[in-house]
Design an enzyme around this catalytic site. Sequence first.
Site, PDB file in Angstrom:
ATOM      1  N   LYS A  77      49.185  16.788  24.563  1.00 20.16           N
ATOM      2  CA  LYS A  77      48.423  17.601  25.612  1.00 20.16           C
ATOM      3  C   LYS A  77      48.779  16.990  26.951  1.00 20.16           C
ATOM      4  O   LYS A  77      48.544  15.800  27.526  1.00 20.16           O
ATOM      5  CB  LYS A  77      47.014  17.700  25.195  1.00 20.16           C
ATOM      6  CG  LYS A  77      46.401  18.755  26.014  1.00 20.16           C
ATOM      7  CD  LYS A  77      45.049  19.000  25.425  1.00 20.16           C
ATOM      8  CE  LYS A  77      44.171  20.119  26.203  1.00 20.16           C
ATOM      9  NZ  LYS A  77      42.753  20.162  25.737  1.00 20.16           N
ATOM     10  N   SER A 152      41.442  24.465  24.292  1.00 17.66           N
ATOM     11  CA  SER A 152      42.255  24.481  25.453  1.00 17.66           C
ATOM     12  C   SER A 152      43.528  23.795  24.925  1.00 17.66           C
ATOM     13  O   SER A 152      44.531  23.669  25.626  1.00 17.66           O
ATOM     14  CB  SER A 152      41.547  23.627  26.771  1.00 17.66           C
ATOM     15  OG  SER A 152      41.314  22.384  26.206  1.00 17.66           O
ATOM     16  N   SER A 176      37.763  22.547  21.758  1.00 19.04           N
ATOM     17  CA  SER A 176      39.202  22.428  22.252  1.00 19.04           C
ATOM     18  C   SER A 176      40.415  22.121  21.348  1.00 19.04           C
ATOM     19  O   SER A 176      41.365  22.182  21.616  1.00 19.04           O
ATOM     20  CB  SER A 176      39.466  21.901  23.684  1.00 19.04           C
ATOM     21  OG  SER A 176      38.515  22.757  24.372  1.00 19.04           O
TER      22      SER A 176
END
Length: 487
Positions: A77, A152, A176
Amino acid sequence: MDYLKHDLTSLHQGLVNKDFSAEELVAQTYDVIAERDEKIGAFLALNKDQALAQAKELDQVGIAADQVLAGIPVGIKDNIVTRDLTTTAASKILENFNPIYNATVMDKLAAAKMITVGKLNMDEFAMGGSTETSAFKLTKNAWDQTKVPGGSSGGSAAAVASGQVIAALGSDTGGSIRQPAAYNGIVGMKPTYGRVSRYGLIAFASSLDQIGPLTRTVKDNALMLNAISGADQHDFTSSRRPVPDFTSGIDAGVKGMRIAVPKEYMGDGIAPEVKDAIKQAIKTYEELGAIVEEVSLPYSKYGVAVYYIIASSEASSNLQRFDGIRYGFRAQDVKNLEDVYVRSRSEGFGDEVKRRIMLGTFSLSAGTYDKFFKKAAQVRTLICRDFDRVFADYDLILAPTAPTVAYGIGEEIDDPVTMYMNDILTIPVNLAGLPGMSLPAGFANGLPIGMQLIAPQFAEQTIYQAGYAFEQATDFHKQVPTIGGQN
């Protein structure tokens, strides 16, 4: 190489047996990314030359039988700082940020000899639940490219679900990792707060953030958590507890295990098809020998309000450092120092980030601190006590991960309150610092449904044991998306 037909153990065996080399595995991974990511949009930056060089060097040294992650490509990420690889947190304000150091989890993956293939898209500064607030691109759900991948960590989830990588790291502040895992039909673990070092994670809300793995199977997830867990001298909130082998006893079953189902997590607002899938999962656990009973977590209903005050307050503090002075985006043609600050932040941050900075700054201001931030902190304590009371009698909590399956791209982005309410089932876990994992539990309209397992602090092994038992008793994890087609 088709990652949708492999797990970490079979890939490792292939590398040890020299059925294929690490270099071949990495090269084929980039071939798959080139083919599929045009439709999915998961990657923001690729690390091809360095990854191939690492793989070649590893092949020359050889991979030992006990190095289960060695030579395996992994996606990261884009809010996890990675040396010499652009790290933007999907924000214009960090568009050209090239770190000179690694996050601790990156050093741990390097020690396990995993190979980073690239950085994955996300909501800007991890603020969002659909990956639509990214400043750079739109990521799509692996099962239906008209739907959001969640957020996210949407890029991480979509990359794994679409078979571009077999594992990825994400971060979870209010769901997330778990919510995008649910939307994409994979396994996502948010570890206990402090289990994994936050050093090098670009901070959103420091008392809530936690890095965790996303994979297609429960055992793969446990293997990844083995690699990244542990105390870190750079992060004084990381736990000094010894890290167990999370795969040990994973096949012990759930006979006699006591599982609680909070009535608040099965109430109004949860889609009927999601409720039906969770009820079927409860039956599966009962058939496997677990004792499943309804309980109450009365303060959970305040979780969203508490979270958005606390998280936004911490974000307004953490994001002060992005000021156009030391690194990152700086506005052009400025007249004075104040102009640098105001215009750099106005032009560099997206709408959602600005919204949360303003909410947090308001909550912390002299006239409203007691009314908002202090009150939210007090209710957070009540939420923690709710969980303590349930875990005095039960080993696990079982619940839906998200109220619905993935919704359409553009459907909710202009309605922040609705977007925030989508995290109602995952947020309390972060507020209490507990471990929680989402795994596939069914389908509705061709889209995956996620089930969440929650345990007391540092009881990730219990989650993996129960998750593995469910996975072996069902075939949801064996379903794979048809990329670019109809499922």
